[in-house]
Design an enzyme around this catalytic site. Structure first.
Site, PDB file in Angstrom:
ATOM      1  N   ARG A 155     -29.700 -17.497  19.974  1.00  0.00           N
ATOM      2  CA  ARG A 155     -29.687 -18.863  20.502  1.00  0.00           C
ATOM      3  C   ARG A 155     -30.266 -18.935  21.916  1.00  0.00           C
ATOM      4  O   ARG A 155     -31.087 -19.786  22.228  1.00  0.00           O
ATOM      5  CB  ARG A 155     -28.256 -19.402  20.507  1.00  0.00           C
ATOM      6  CG  ARG A 155     -27.668 -19.620  19.127  1.00  0.00           C
ATOM      7  CD  ARG A 155     -26.233 -20.122  19.251  1.00  0.00           C
ATOM      8  NE  ARG A 155     -25.641 -20.415  17.952  1.00  0.00           N
ATOM      9  CZ  ARG A 155     -25.055 -19.508  17.187  1.00  0.00           C
ATOM     10  NH1 ARG A 155     -24.981 -18.257  17.588  1.00  0.00           N
ATOM     11  NH2 ARG A 155     -24.539 -19.843  16.012  1.00  0.00           N
ATOM     12  N   ALA A 235     -27.344 -11.279  30.328  1.00  0.00           N
ATOM     13  CA  ALA A 235     -26.612 -11.030  29.082  1.00  0.00           C
ATOM     14  C   ALA A 235     -25.352 -10.208  29.337  1.00  0.00           C
ATOM     15  O   ALA A 235     -24.260 -10.741  29.486  1.00  0.00           O
ATOM     16  CB  ALA A 235     -27.519 -10.347  28.061  1.00  0.00           C
ATOM     17  N   ARG A 236     -25.513  -8.871  29.417  1.00  0.00           N
ATOM     18  CA  ARG A 236     -24.387  -7.985  29.637  1.00  0.00           C
ATOM     19  C   ARG A 236     -24.823  -6.825  30.519  1.00  0.00           C
ATOM     20  O   ARG A 236     -25.912  -6.262  30.329  1.00  0.00           O
ATOM     21  CB  ARG A 236     -23.843  -7.435  28.303  1.00  0.00           C
ATOM     22  CG  ARG A 236     -23.043  -8.447  27.482  1.00  0.00           C
ATOM     23  CD  ARG A 236     -21.731  -8.794  28.149  1.00  0.00           C
ATOM     24  NE  ARG A 236     -20.933  -9.734  27.374  1.00  0.00           N
ATOM     25  CZ  ARG A 236     -20.940 -11.042  27.542  1.00  0.00           C
ATOM     26  NH1 ARG A 236     -21.751 -11.585  28.440  1.00  0.00           N
ATOM     27  NH2 ARG A 236     -20.151 -11.823  26.827  1.00  0.00           N
ATOM     28  N   GLU A 265     -17.973  -5.010  37.338  1.00  0.00           N
ATOM     29  CA  GLU A 265     -17.942  -6.324  37.984  1.00  0.00           C
ATOM     30  C   GLU A 265     -16.596  -6.562  38.662  1.00  0.00           C
ATOM     31  O   GLU A 265     -15.560  -6.479  37.994  1.00  0.00           O
ATOM     32  CB  GLU A 265     -18.222  -7.427  36.960  1.00  0.00           C
ATOM     33  CG  GLU A 265     -19.629  -7.347  36.380  1.00  0.00           C
ATOM     34  CD  GLU A 265     -19.955  -8.482  35.411  1.00  0.00           C
ATOM     35  OE1 GLU A 265     -19.044  -9.262  35.063  1.00  0.00           O
ATOM     36  OE2 GLU A 265     -21.123  -8.590  35.006  1.00  0.00           O
ATOM     37  N   HIS A 283     -22.153 -13.216  38.009  1.00  0.00           N
ATOM     38  CA  HIS A 283     -21.897 -13.555  36.603  1.00  0.00           C
ATOM     39  C   HIS A 283     -21.685 -15.063  36.434  1.00  0.00           C
ATOM     40  O   HIS A 283     -20.623 -15.533  36.042  1.00  0.00           O
ATOM     41  CB  HIS A 283     -20.675 -12.793  36.070  1.00  0.00           C
ATOM     42  CG  HIS A 283     -20.695 -12.643  34.566  1.00  0.00           C
ATOM     43  ND1 HIS A 283     -20.198 -11.537  33.917  1.00  0.00           N
ATOM     44  CD2 HIS A 283     -21.155 -13.453  33.584  1.00  0.00           C
ATOM     45  CE1 HIS A 283     -20.333 -11.682  32.612  1.00  0.00           C
ATOM     46  NE2 HIS A 283     -20.926 -12.834  32.396  1.00  0.00           N
ATOM     47  N   ALA A 286     -22.293 -18.655  32.476  1.00  0.00           N
ATOM     48  CA  ALA A 286     -21.539 -19.733  31.830  1.00  0.00           C
ATOM     49  C   ALA A 286     -20.842 -20.626  32.839  1.00  0.00           C
ATOM     50  O   ALA A 286     -20.027 -21.467  32.463  1.00  0.00           O
ATOM     51  CB  ALA A 286     -20.512 -19.139  30.871  1.00  0.00           C
TER      52      ALA A 286
END
Length: 529
Positions: A155, A235-236, A265, A283, A286
């Site tokens: 997505r 992403a990660r 983190e 981060h 979101a």
């Protein structure tokens, strides 16, 4: 799918208030407790049916082990790397995320970092705050005409592609799952990583963190790239090898990096964060009001829809449940569990099982083989010591106990209803049974080559026994059962009348000891539905 009862949910992090509101509007009690230590979470979790987290709560195997009532872990966001999914699966707990909740926010941050890398925007802004006016130092480059490599075409990768194409970038990509013709329809040419690395001016990664994606961009990968390639990771942490990235930045092989995620983190090693060619964020992928509202609302609605038996979205370890929400599928699941339970009662003294063969027959069962296999295994494993099987963990539990599972589907042989056939092998013995759904209820059609004149309704207390055909058989059996205080309520006989046959009687209660039948029958098994 049999309805899952979720009455209490613990929210362990700051989630949009709509999450709690939606759950409570649907009769679910919600408790919010943030910033718990691991020990505090372990002590708290035992009282809840559901747990909602974001990324800070680490749902480890220890936490899952302490969660006696837990049926679902909901992650309000993309990815579930803070949840021990194998441990949850083994315990039969659904792990769910919100796959599209932060898609736009993560894609937009990726684009912002790509633009910032091309024009040195954060560095120039900081220089201005320090009172400088240094135009030459922050000479940039246009994105127009450049090649963007997108590793991971889900997505977020798709949304990044469409936005960066608006800047005139050529988008190429790699994804082992998305078909090339699908990505081509939204302007991304797929190729192997070996082909992709040398062509890219910019690279962005959008994959889960898996063993196969850890260190995907490493010393070897950077060596294959254009000198000065710029990379972005929203992403990660760990998909880009941080030590390799630092070496590539120092050598000039990498011209800049935009990092929103890190292996640790917050990062304790500040070498990357402090590098002049690195733009870093804490981060924030979101971290928009819209994404947080969407993720909080989505996870609540997904839980409610699942509980109400409407739909299943975002389950990462329970794909088998996705097609189990119709009344027909629920009836078939009951059939599978019932047939498995019948065979379990026969083989209880002859374990362990070595293999199980499940065959579905008939067009109406063509798409049900997956969940029928799990349902049969639930019935077979239901009385195993320390075992609590359900559709989610049945296959993994079978594998763990050394059972080889075979599944197949064959066309109908004239019968209009679907048929489930099961054969098990246990300690050198083999048992077979087949059943169907008639009148909305599971029935047994055949047992160990004995085909019953009338299908046996798999309800109540049933006693199966093996004996040669004999006119006095039923009266002899009735006498023994009467002595044991058990009444016969129904009797089913096979159509064949030769040799040793299997019969079934419905009884008022189960026998305390099957050996009471030794004078009348050759073998026997009993169970209660």
């Amino acid at each position: 799918m049999a309805p899952i009862s979720i009455k209490t949910v613990l929210i362990s992090e700051s989630v949009d208030p709509r999450c709690k509101t939606i759950l409570e509007e649907n009769g679910i009690r919600v408790t919010e407790k943030q910033n718990m230590t691991k020990d505090e979470l372990i002590a708290e979790i035992k009282d809840y049916d559901g747990l909602v987290v974001r990324s800070a709560t680490k749902v480890t195997a220890d936490v899952i082990s302490a969660a006696n009532n837990l049926q679902i872990i909901g992650r309000a966001g993309t990815g579930v790397d803070n949840v021990d999914v194998p441990a949850a699966t083994k315990k039969g707990i659904i792990v769910m995320n919100t796959p599209s909740g932060n898609t736009i926010s993560a894609a937009e941050l990726t684009c912002a970092l790509l633009m910032s890398l091309s024009r040195n925007v954060p560095q120039a802004a900081m220089s201005m705050k320090q009172g400088n006016w240094d135009r030459k130092k922050f000479m940039g480059a246009e994105l127009y005409g450049k090649v963007l490599g997108i590793v991971g075409l889900g997505r977020i990768g798709k949304e990044v592609a469409s936005r960066m194409q608006s800047f005139g970038m050529r988008t190429i990509g790699y994804d082992p799952i998305t078909p090339p013709e699908v990505s081509a329809s939204w302007g991304v040419e797929q190729m192997s990583l070996e082909q992709l690395w040398p062509q890219c001016d910019y690279i962005t990664v959008h994959t889960p963190l898996l063993p196969s994606t850890v260190g995907l961009l490493n010393d070897e990968s950077f060596a294959k790239c254009k000198k000065g390639v710029k990379v972005v990771n929203c992403a990660r942490g760990g998909i880009i090898d941080e030590e390799a990235l630092l070496r590539a930045l120092e050598s000039g092989q990498c011209g800049g990096a935009g990092l929103d995620v890190f292996v640790e983190e917050p990062p304790k090693n500040h070498s990357l964060v402090e590098h002049p060619n690195v733009i870093s964020c804490p981060h924030l992928g979101a971290s928009t009001k819209e994404a947080q509202a969407r993720c909080g609302e989505d996870i609540a609605l997904q839980i409610v829809d699942m509980v109400k038996g409407k739909n299943l979205v975002g389950a990462v370890n329970a794909q088998v449940l996705a097609s189990t929400f119709s009344q027909e599928s629920q009836q078939l699941i009951k059939l599978g569990e019932a047939v498995g339970s019948v065979l379990q009662s026969f083989s209880a003294s002859k374990k362990p099982f070595s293999h199980v063969q499940i065959t579905t027959q008939g067009d109406c069962m063509k798409s049900s083989t997956g969940y029928m296999t799990s349902a049969v295994l639930v019935g077979l494993l239901n009385h195993e010591s320390g075992c609590c099987p359900n559709l989610i963990n049945a296959l993994s539990l079978a594998k763990e106990t050394g059972i080889t599972v075979y599944q197949a589907h064959c066309a109908s042989a004239g019968a209009t209803e679907g048929v489930c056939k099961v054969e098990i092998a246990a300690n050198g013995c083999s048992y077979k049974a087949s059943g169907s759904v008639q009148g909305g209820a599971p029935v047994l059609l055949e047992l160990c080559n004995s085909v019953f004149r009338q299908p046996i309704s798999l309800t109540g207390n049933l006693l199966f026994f093996k004996a040669p055909a004999n006119p006095q058989l039923l009266s002899s059996l009735a006498g023994v059962l009467a002595t044991e205080g058990v009444e016969i309520e129904s009797f089913s006989a096979p159509a064949d009348r030769s040799g040793d046959l299997w019969y079934c009687v419905g009884v008022s209660s189960l026998l305390r000891d099957l050996s009471a039948l030794n004078s009348v029958v050759k073998d026997a098994a009993q169970l209660s539905f």
